[in-house]
Write a protein that holds these residues in place. Structure first.
Motif, PDB file in Angstrom:
ATOM      1  N   GLN A 178     -11.474   4.045   5.842  1.00 11.14           N
ATOM      2  CA  GLN A 178     -11.420   5.480   6.106  1.00 11.14           C
ATOM      3  C   GLN A 178      -9.978   5.946   6.359  1.00 11.14           C
ATOM      4  O   GLN A 178      -9.554   6.981   5.836  1.00 11.14           O
ATOM      5  N   ILE A 179      -9.224   5.162   7.120  1.00 13.77           N
ATOM      6  CA  ILE A 179      -7.860   5.580   7.435  1.00 13.77           C
ATOM      7  C   ILE A 179      -6.957   5.494   6.209  1.00 13.77           C
ATOM      8  O   ILE A 179      -6.046   6.307   6.034  1.00 13.77           O
ATOM      9  N   GLN A 180      -7.203   4.529   5.332  1.00 15.62           N
ATOM     10  CA  GLN A 180      -6.421   4.425   4.099  1.00 15.62           C
ATOM     11  C   GLN A 180      -6.705   5.610   3.181  1.00 15.62           C
ATOM     12  O   GLN A 180      -5.787   6.182   2.583  1.00 15.62           O
ATOM     13  N   LYS A 181      -7.970   5.995   3.083  1.00 16.29           N
ATOM     14  CA  LYS A 181      -8.328   7.150   2.255  1.00 16.29           C
ATOM     15  C   LYS A 181      -7.723   8.429   2.831  1.00 16.29           C
ATOM     16  O   LYS A 181      -7.255   9.302   2.096  1.00 16.29           O
ATOM     17  N   GLU A 182      -7.737   8.517   4.159  1.00 13.86           N
ATOM     18  CA  GLU A 182      -7.157   9.705   4.799  1.00 13.86           C
ATOM     19  C   GLU A 182      -5.661   9.795   4.515  1.00 13.86           C
ATOM     20  O   GLU A 182      -5.142  10.872   4.207  1.00 13.86           O
ATOM     21  N   PHE A 183      -4.973   8.655   4.605  1.00 15.57           N
ATOM     22  CA  PHE A 183      -3.538   8.654   4.327  1.00 15.57           C
ATOM     23  C   PHE A 183      -3.277   9.112   2.892  1.00 15.57           C
ATOM     24  O   PHE A 183      -2.355   9.898   2.642  1.00 15.57           O
ATOM     25  N   CYS A 184      -4.068   8.613   1.947  1.00 11.50           N
ATOM     26  CA  CYS A 184      -3.891   9.001   0.539  1.00 11.50           C
ATOM     27  C   CYS A 184      -4.084  10.503   0.343  1.00 11.50           C
ATOM     28  O   CYS A 184      -3.429  11.118  -0.509  1.00 11.50           O
ATOM     29  N   ILE A 201       8.134  18.163 -10.509  1.00 13.53           N
ATOM     30  CA  ILE A 201       7.308  17.255  -9.716  1.00 13.53           C
ATOM     31  C   ILE A 201       6.018  17.000 -10.481  1.00 13.53           C
ATOM     32  O   ILE A 201       5.273  17.932 -10.782  1.00 13.53           O
ATOM     33  N   LYS A 202       5.774  15.756 -10.819  1.00 12.86           N
ATOM     34  CA  LYS A 202       4.586  15.381 -11.576  1.00 12.86           C
ATOM     35  C   LYS A 202       3.756  14.386 -10.775  1.00 12.86           C
ATOM     36  O   LYS A 202       4.293  13.495 -10.134  1.00 12.86           O
ATOM     37  N   PHE A 203       2.436  14.548 -10.849  1.00 10.83           N
ATOM     38  CA  PHE A 203       1.514  13.701 -10.098  1.00 10.83           C
ATOM     39  C   PHE A 203       0.765  12.769 -11.040  1.00 10.83           C
ATOM     40  O   PHE A 203       0.460  13.124 -12.187  1.00 10.83           O
ATOM     41  N   GLU A 204       0.460  11.576 -10.550  1.00  9.07           N
ATOM     42  CA  GLU A 204      -0.279  10.585 -11.323  1.00  9.07           C
ATOM     43  C   GLU A 204      -1.559  10.205 -10.580  1.00  9.07           C
ATOM     44  O   GLU A 204      -1.601  10.198  -9.344  1.00  9.07           O
ATOM     45  N   ASP A 205      -2.593   9.865 -11.363  1.00  8.90           N
ATOM     46  CA  ASP A 205      -3.857   9.395 -10.796  1.00  8.90           C
ATOM     47  C   ASP A 205      -3.739   7.895 -10.529  1.00  8.90           C
ATOM     48  O   ASP A 205      -3.593   7.102 -11.451  1.00  8.90           O
ATOM     49  N   LEU A 206      -3.824   7.525  -9.269  1.00 10.19           N
ATOM     50  CA  LEU A 206      -3.652   6.119  -8.888  1.00 10.19           C
ATOM     51  C   LEU A 206      -4.964   5.487  -8.426  1.00 10.19           C
ATOM     52  O   LEU A 206      -4.956   4.434  -7.784  1.00 10.19           O
ATOM     53  N   SER A 207      -6.087   6.111  -8.747  1.00  9.50           N
ATOM     54  CA  SER A 207      -7.367   5.631  -8.242  1.00  9.50           C
ATOM     55  C   SER A 207      -7.627   4.173  -8.607  1.00  9.50           C
ATOM     56  O   SER A 207      -8.158   3.398  -7.792  1.00  9.50           O
ATOM     57  N   ASN A 208      -7.244   3.755  -9.817  1.00 13.36           N
ATOM     58  CA  ASN A 208      -7.483   2.362 -10.215  1.00 13.36           C
ATOM     59  C   ASN A 208      -6.658   1.391  -9.381  1.00 13.36           C
ATOM     60  O   ASN A 208      -7.130   0.312  -8.989  1.00 13.36           O
ATOM     61  N   ARG A 209      -5.412   1.746  -9.093  1.00 11.80           N
ATOM     62  CA  ARG A 209      -4.534   0.854  -8.331  1.00 11.80           C
ATOM     63  C   ARG A 209      -4.883   0.836  -6.852  1.00 11.80           C
ATOM     64  O   ARG A 209      -4.470  -0.061  -6.115  1.00 11.80           O
ATOM     65  N   LEU A 210      -5.668   1.831  -6.397  1.00  8.87           N
ATOM     66  CA  LEU A 210      -6.012   1.917  -4.984  1.00  8.87           C
ATOM     67  C   LEU A 210      -7.435   1.464  -4.694  1.00  8.87           C
ATOM     68  O   LEU A 210      -7.944   1.669  -3.583  1.00  8.87           O
ATOM     69  N   PHE A 225       3.626  10.462  -7.128  1.00  9.94           N
ATOM     70  CA  PHE A 225       4.333  11.633  -7.656  1.00  9.94           C
ATOM     71  C   PHE A 225       5.771  11.261  -7.986  1.00  9.94           C
ATOM     72  O   PHE A 225       6.366  10.378  -7.363  1.00  9.94           O
ATOM     73  N   TYR A 226       6.286  11.947  -8.969  1.00 11.02           N
ATOM     74  CA  TYR A 226       7.631  11.688  -9.496  1.00 11.02           C
ATOM     75  C   TYR A 226       8.425  12.985  -9.456  1.00 11.02           C
ATOM     76  O   TYR A 226       7.903  14.063  -9.767  1.00 11.02           O
ATOM     77  N   CYS A 227       9.677  12.900  -9.046  1.00  8.72           N
ATOM     78  CA  CYS A 227      10.550  14.086  -8.983  1.00  8.72           C
ATOM     79  C   CYS A 227      11.734  13.905  -9.923  1.00  8.72           C
ATOM     80  O   CYS A 227      12.457  12.907  -9.817  1.00  8.72           O
ATOM     81  N   PHE A 280       0.831  -1.204   0.000  1.00  9.88           N
ATOM     82  CA  PHE A 280       0.000   0.000   0.000  1.00  9.88           C
ATOM     83  C   PHE A 280       0.865   1.253   0.000  1.00  9.88           C
ATOM     84  O   PHE A 280       0.656   2.183  -0.792  1.00  9.88           O
ATOM     85  N   LEU A 281       1.853   1.293   0.886  1.00  9.37           N
ATOM     86  CA  LEU A 281       2.731   2.464   0.975  1.00  9.37           C
ATOM     87  C   LEU A 281       3.518   2.650  -0.319  1.00  9.37           C
ATOM     88  O   LEU A 281       3.741   3.784  -0.767  1.00  9.37           O
ATOM     89  N   LYS A 282       3.924   1.554  -0.923  1.00  9.74           N
ATOM     90  CA  LYS A 282       4.664   1.617  -2.183  1.00  9.74           C
ATOM     91  C   LYS A 282       3.811   2.216  -3.292  1.00  9.74           C
ATOM     92  O   LYS A 282       4.273   3.058  -4.074  1.00  9.74           O
ATOM     93  N   ILE A 283       2.548   1.793  -3.371  1.00 10.62           N
ATOM     94  CA  ILE A 283       1.647   2.307  -4.409  1.00 10.62           C
ATOM     95  C   ILE A 283       1.383   3.793  -4.197  1.00 10.62           C
ATOM     96  O   ILE A 283       1.474   4.605  -5.129  1.00 10.62           O
ATOM     97  N   VAL A 284       1.070   4.166  -2.961  1.00  5.35           N
ATOM     98  CA  VAL A 284       0.732   5.566  -2.684  1.00  5.35           C
ATOM     99  C   VAL A 284       1.919   6.484  -2.981  1.00  5.35           C
ATOM    100  O   VAL A 284       1.753   7.563  -3.565  1.00  5.35           O
TER     101      VAL A 284
END
Length: 368
Positions: free
Chosen positions: A238-244, A223-232, A181-183, A173-177
């Motif tokens: 609730q706590i997982q969504k909050e962390f994201c 810094i570029k952001f990606e949409d990870l909704s499918n992988r998540l 973003f990429y730097c 989970f932490l790896k996916i989240v």
């Protein structure tokens, strides 16, 4: 996006350079750096096989190194070699090795991984800070021995006291989240050589560093952001969504500035800084910027010690008795060099151009 170097920054390769790899130019007040292998080609090959050379170049004895560098420098034909790059002379390092700055094609860089690591640390810090009561209960009520606790005690283990997931699942989970973003690497032009002193009850070893000079800027989509909704999709508690949510761009800025503010407030009480008006002014100015602007502030590079600074700060502030009791096992990066009362303050001060500074402060403006 614009990134500005606020204070001299050293991102090391882990390697040092011999003093004779630099040649001082009085007119430029700068050191020209030369390739080691090309310098050797200017010397009679017989010299390179002599015992004194082979023994001296491997020696760690200060006097041997000093004599070797002085003798060897006199043999080198610098005029036969083209310099690779130049460093402004912030200090005279004489016969001391210099820690090398990371570069690409002889241009100094801050790797994207350093930027991402600093941001990631701030996110973890803020999430743990916001949920510290859960960590406190889990830690204080643990049945683990101190030795077993030491083996498990890391950011991922602490996060999972809150996320309440199986270890393997939490790591995935932490790896996916974190991949949201990429730097990219940041490239700059100007280098300088500064002296670094480990401060304490008695000033420690003097070191020298190639540093990226302050005041330089880099612009681009670093810094570029990606949409990870499918992988998540499989992580919907609730706590997982909050962390994201901590990884949303606006929240990232808040996390970085919260961590920076908390660290700077600790630094204001740092005896080393309070005794130096330049350093005190720097900390006050940085704190003012963090609290009054919408820009993001990071500190990267030498001696940032992300885990030890952030985690030790949380426990020192919230569970002082636990912190002191377990300091040497859990919170001390180098047991012989730090004390519970001084962690997590800065000990390495950079000196050059008749000033002192704290290295590695960056400003990132997402609006440019």
């Amino acid at each position: 996006m614009r990134v500005k170097i606020l204070t001299s920054t050293h991102i090391g390769t882990g390697e040092t350079k011999h003093p004779f790899e630099y040649r001082y130019d009085y007119d430029e007040n700068a050191y020209f750096n030369y390739d080691f292998s090309e310098l050797l080609r200017t010397i009679d090959s017989k010299v390179l096989l002599e015992p004194w050379f082979l023994n001296s170049i491997k020696s760690t004895d200060p006097n041997t190194k000093k004599n070797f560098n002085q003798r060897f420098r006199q043999m080198i034909q610098y005029d036969q070699v083209t310099p690779r790059y130049v460093c402004d002379a912030g200090d005279d390092f004489k016969n001391t090795d210099v820690f090398e700055q990371m570069k690409t094609l002889n241009q100094p860089i801050i790797p994207g991984s350093s930027i991402k690591g600093a941001i990631q640390n701030a996110v973890y810090y803020c999430f743990l800070k916001d949920h510290f009561l859960q960590i406190k209960d889990a830690i204080l009520n643990t049945r683990l021995s101190e030795e077993d606790l030491r083996k498990k005690f890391n950011v991922e283990w602490l996060l999972n006291r809150i996320l309440n997931m199986k270890s393997s699942e939490a790591n995935e989970f932490l790896k996916i989240v974190s991949s949201c973003f990429y730097c990219a690497d940041l490239q700059f032009e100007d280098l300088e050589i500064l002296k670094g002193i480990r401060k304490g009850k008695k000033d420690g070893v003097t070191l020298y560093f190639e540093c990226i000079a302050p005041g330089q800027e880099a612009e681009g989509s670093f810094i570029k952001f990606e949409d990870l909704s499918n992988r998540l999709n499989g992580y919907q508690t609730q706590i997982q969504k909050e962390f994201c949510s901590y990884y949303e761009p606006r929240h990232l800025i808040q996390c970085c500035n919260t961590y920076m503010r908390d660290i700077l407030k600790i630094e204001k009480n740092n005896r080393i800084i309070r005794q130096d008006s330049n350093l005190m002014d720097l900390v006050d100015d940085m704190l003012h910027q963090v609290e009054t602007t919408s820009k993001m502030y990071l500190r990267v590079g030498k001696n940032t010690d992300y885990f030890f600074k952030s985690i030790s700060l949380l426990f020192k502030t919230n569970t002082p008795e636990f912190y002191r009791k377990h300091f040497w096992k859990l919170f001390a990066p180098v047991t012989k060099r730090v004390q519970p009362d001084t962690m997590p303050t800065t000990r390495l001060v950079l000196e050059g151009f008749d000033e002192t500074t704290l290295g590695g402060f960056l400003e990132i403006d997402f609006n440019d």
